[in-house]
Motif scaffolding. Structure first.
Motif, mmCIF file in Angstrom:
data_model
loop_
_atom_site.group_PDB
_atom_site.id
_atom_site.type_symbol
_atom_site.label_atom_id
_atom_site.label_comp_id
_atom_site.label_asym_id
_atom_site.label_seq_id
_atom_site.Cartn_x
_atom_site.Cartn_y
_atom_site.Cartn_z
ATOM 1 N N GLU A 198 34.122 61.571 50.513
ATOM 2 C CA GLU A 198 32.408 60.936 50.797
ATOM 3 C C GLU A 198 32.683 60.063 51.597
ATOM 4 O O GLU A 198 31.852 59.487 52.580
ATOM 5 C CB GLU A 198 31.945 61.171 50.037
ATOM 6 N N GLN A 199 33.992 58.734 51.687
ATOM 7 C CA GLN A 199 34.650 57.770 52.011
ATOM 8 C C GLN A 199 34.905 58.278 53.256
ATOM 9 O O GLN A 199 34.926 57.089 54.307
ATOM 10 C CB GLN A 199 35.279 57.093 51.290
ATOM 11 N N ILE A 200 35.444 58.689 53.739
ATOM 12 C CA ILE A 200 36.022 58.895 54.490
ATOM 13 C C ILE A 200 34.856 59.885 55.521
ATOM 14 O O ILE A 200 34.810 59.575 56.693
ATOM 15 C CB ILE A 200 37.097 60.340 54.700
ATOM 16 N N GLU A 201 34.232 60.181 54.941
ATOM 17 C CA GLU A 201 32.747 61.269 55.971
ATOM 18 C C GLU A 201 32.064 59.327 56.906
ATOM 19 O O GLU A 201 32.132 59.563 57.751
ATOM 20 C CB GLU A 201 31.914 61.938 55.446
ATOM 21 N N ARG A 202 31.878 58.715 55.996
ATOM 22 C CA ARG A 202 31.193 57.580 56.370
ATOM 23 C C ARG A 202 32.448 57.027 57.145
ATOM 24 O O ARG A 202 32.369 56.137 58.627
ATOM 25 C CB ARG A 202 30.980 56.298 55.234
ATOM 26 N N LEU A 203 33.391 56.837 57.076
ATOM 27 C CA LEU A 203 34.399 56.295 58.434
ATOM 28 C C LEU A 203 34.958 56.841 59.569
ATOM 29 O O LEU A 203 34.931 56.210 60.570
ATOM 30 C CB LEU A 203 36.150 56.282 57.355
ATOM 31 N N ILE A 204 34.646 58.105 59.210
ATOM 32 C CA ILE A 204 34.654 58.992 60.363
ATOM 33 C C ILE A 204 33.374 58.876 61.299
ATOM 34 O O ILE A 204 34.057 58.568 62.950
ATOM 35 C CB ILE A 204 34.665 60.496 60.302
ATOM 36 N N LYS A 205 32.406 58.636 60.989
ATOM 37 C CA LYS A 205 31.438 58.034 61.533
ATOM 38 C C LYS A 205 31.328 56.698 62.508
ATOM 39 O O LYS A 205 30.899 56.841 63.177
ATOM 40 C CB LYS A 205 29.814 58.037 61.085
ATOM 41 N N LYS A 206 32.246 55.666 61.498
ATOM 42 C CA LYS A 206 32.110 54.559 62.495
ATOM 43 C C LYS A 206 33.555 54.641 63.466
ATOM 44 O O LYS A 206 33.090 54.006 64.157
ATOM 45 C CB LYS A 206 32.809 53.510 61.310
ATOM 46 N N VAL A 207 34.338 54.870 62.593
ATOM 47 C CA VAL A 207 35.769 55.290 63.709
ATOM 48 C C VAL A 207 36.177 56.375 64.812
ATOM 49 O O VAL A 207 36.016 57.517 64.354
ATOM 50 C CB VAL A 207 37.047 54.897 63.064
ATOM 51 N N GLU A 208 36.757 56.735 65.838
ATOM 52 C CA GLU A 208 36.653 56.964 66.634
ATOM 53 C C GLU A 208 38.242 58.101 66.400
ATOM 54 O O GLU A 208 39.040 56.892 67.059
ATOM 55 C CB GLU A 208 36.587 56.881 67.934
ATOM 56 N N VAL A 209 38.339 58.916 66.034
ATOM 57 C CA VAL A 209 39.601 59.657 65.786
ATOM 58 C C VAL A 209 39.406 60.873 66.394
ATOM 59 O O VAL A 209 38.835 61.519 65.863
ATOM 60 C CB VAL A 209 40.123 58.957 65.019
ATOM 61 N N THR A 210 40.768 60.807 66.441
ATOM 62 C CA THR A 210 41.212 62.540 67.554
ATOM 63 C C THR A 210 41.301 63.583 66.359
ATOM 64 O O THR A 210 41.988 63.055 65.295
ATOM 65 C CB THR A 210 41.608 62.760 68.670
ATOM 66 N N PRO A 211 40.231 64.870 66.286
ATOM 67 C CA PRO A 211 41.821 65.655 65.242
ATOM 68 C C PRO A 211 42.950 65.645 65.154
ATOM 69 O O PRO A 211 43.263 65.962 63.828
ATOM 70 C CB PRO A 211 41.206 67.625 66.061
ATOM 71 N N ALA A 212 43.700 65.840 66.667
ATOM 72 C CA ALA A 212 45.053 65.414 66.510
ATOM 73 C C ALA A 212 45.181 64.214 65.398
ATOM 74 O O ALA A 212 46.218 64.127 64.364
ATOM 75 C CB ALA A 212 45.499 65.776 68.104
ATOM 76 N N GLU A 213 44.576 63.230 65.562
ATOM 77 C CA GLU A 213 45.037 62.225 64.841
ATOM 78 C C GLU A 213 44.901 62.546 63.200
ATOM 79 O O GLU A 213 45.916 62.525 62.399
ATOM 80 C CB GLU A 213 44.490 60.858 65.497
ATOM 81 N N VAL A 214 43.733 63.093 62.642
ATOM 82 C CA VAL A 214 43.882 63.458 61.301
ATOM 83 C C VAL A 214 44.526 64.573 61.021
ATOM 84 O O VAL A 214 45.209 64.131 60.077
ATOM 85 C CB VAL A 214 42.344 64.046 61.664
ATOM 86 N N ALA A 215 44.975 65.502 61.554
ATOM 87 C CA ALA A 215 45.366 66.726 61.728
ATOM 88 C C ALA A 215 46.904 65.681 60.966
ATOM 89 O O ALA A 215 47.452 66.099 60.468
ATOM 90 C CB ALA A 215 45.631 67.575 62.440
ATOM 91 N N GLU A 216 47.704 65.275 61.829
ATOM 92 C CA GLU A 216 48.558 64.114 62.163
ATOM 93 C C GLU A 216 48.932 63.562 60.451
ATOM 94 O O GLU A 216 50.409 63.855 59.560
ATOM 95 C CB GLU A 216 49.415 63.377 63.306
ATOM 96 N N GLU A 217 48.007 63.409 60.675
ATOM 97 C CA GLU A 217 48.139 62.453 59.691
ATOM 98 C C GLU A 217 47.862 63.010 57.786
ATOM 99 O O GLU A 217 48.474 62.834 56.487
ATOM 100 C CB GLU A 217 46.337 61.189 58.872
#
Length: 166
Positions: free
Chosen positions: A124-143
């Motif tokens: 839930e927290q991450i979903e709110r964060l994704i709405k605010k921060v522009e991050v690519t799927p590649a960056e998320v997958a890398e993390e």
């Protein structure tokens, strides 16, 4: 190009000045052939060739297209609107894939693929964060792939967003 090969032209809108022929500024009407030239280095033969829009179109679906089997052409661009419509038509570009910033559904798929998680208390927290921060799927997958601990991987996403704020 031999059969069973992949041709990638990155940033085709920058590599060749393939200005849309429907646009008001048409460099080919000004006696300017600059728009039609690109230098492609052929490393194995150490020579250079000039390529025009017409030549590229012929290569994609003209005479050259019957030479070879199983060829894939990939073109990337940040500005699809700058490309000539003749280059974008089906048969030349059969698939258009928009690779934008990560959405919530993409995050959930990445979390499942990388961590085997369908639900987690941090989602839930991450979903709110994704709405605010522009991050690519590649960056998320890398993390998510950095460590094998799901809790630590998900926490890393919060650190990723704080690094982007700086």
């Amino acid at each position: 190009m031999s059969g069973r090969s992949i041709l990638v032209i990155e940033d085709i809108d920058c590599s060749i000045e393939l200005e849309n022929r429907d646009s008001k500024s048409q460099p080919w009407n000004h006696g300017n052939n600059k728009f039609s030239a690109i230098i492609i280095s052929v490393i194995s033969k150490k020579c250079h060739y000039k390529l025009t829009l017409s030549g590229l179109l012929n290569f994609i679906d003209g005479l050259w297209s019957c030479c070879g089997d199983g060829r894939i052409n990939i073109f990337t661009t940040d500005h699809r609107e700058r490309l000539d419509p003749t280059l974008l038509r089906p048969g030349r570009m059969d698939m258009h894939i928009c690779m934008s910033y990560c959405t919530i559904s993409e995050f959930k798929q990445l979390a499942f693929n990388n961590l085997g998680l369908r639900h987690h208390c941090l989602f839930e927290q991450i979903e709110r964060l994704i709405k605010k921060v522009e991050v690519t799927p590649a960056e998320v997958a890398e993390e998510l792939m950095k460590i094998n601990d799901p809790e630590g991987s998900l926490q890393g996403l919060f650190e990723l967003s704080s690094r982007q704020d700086n």
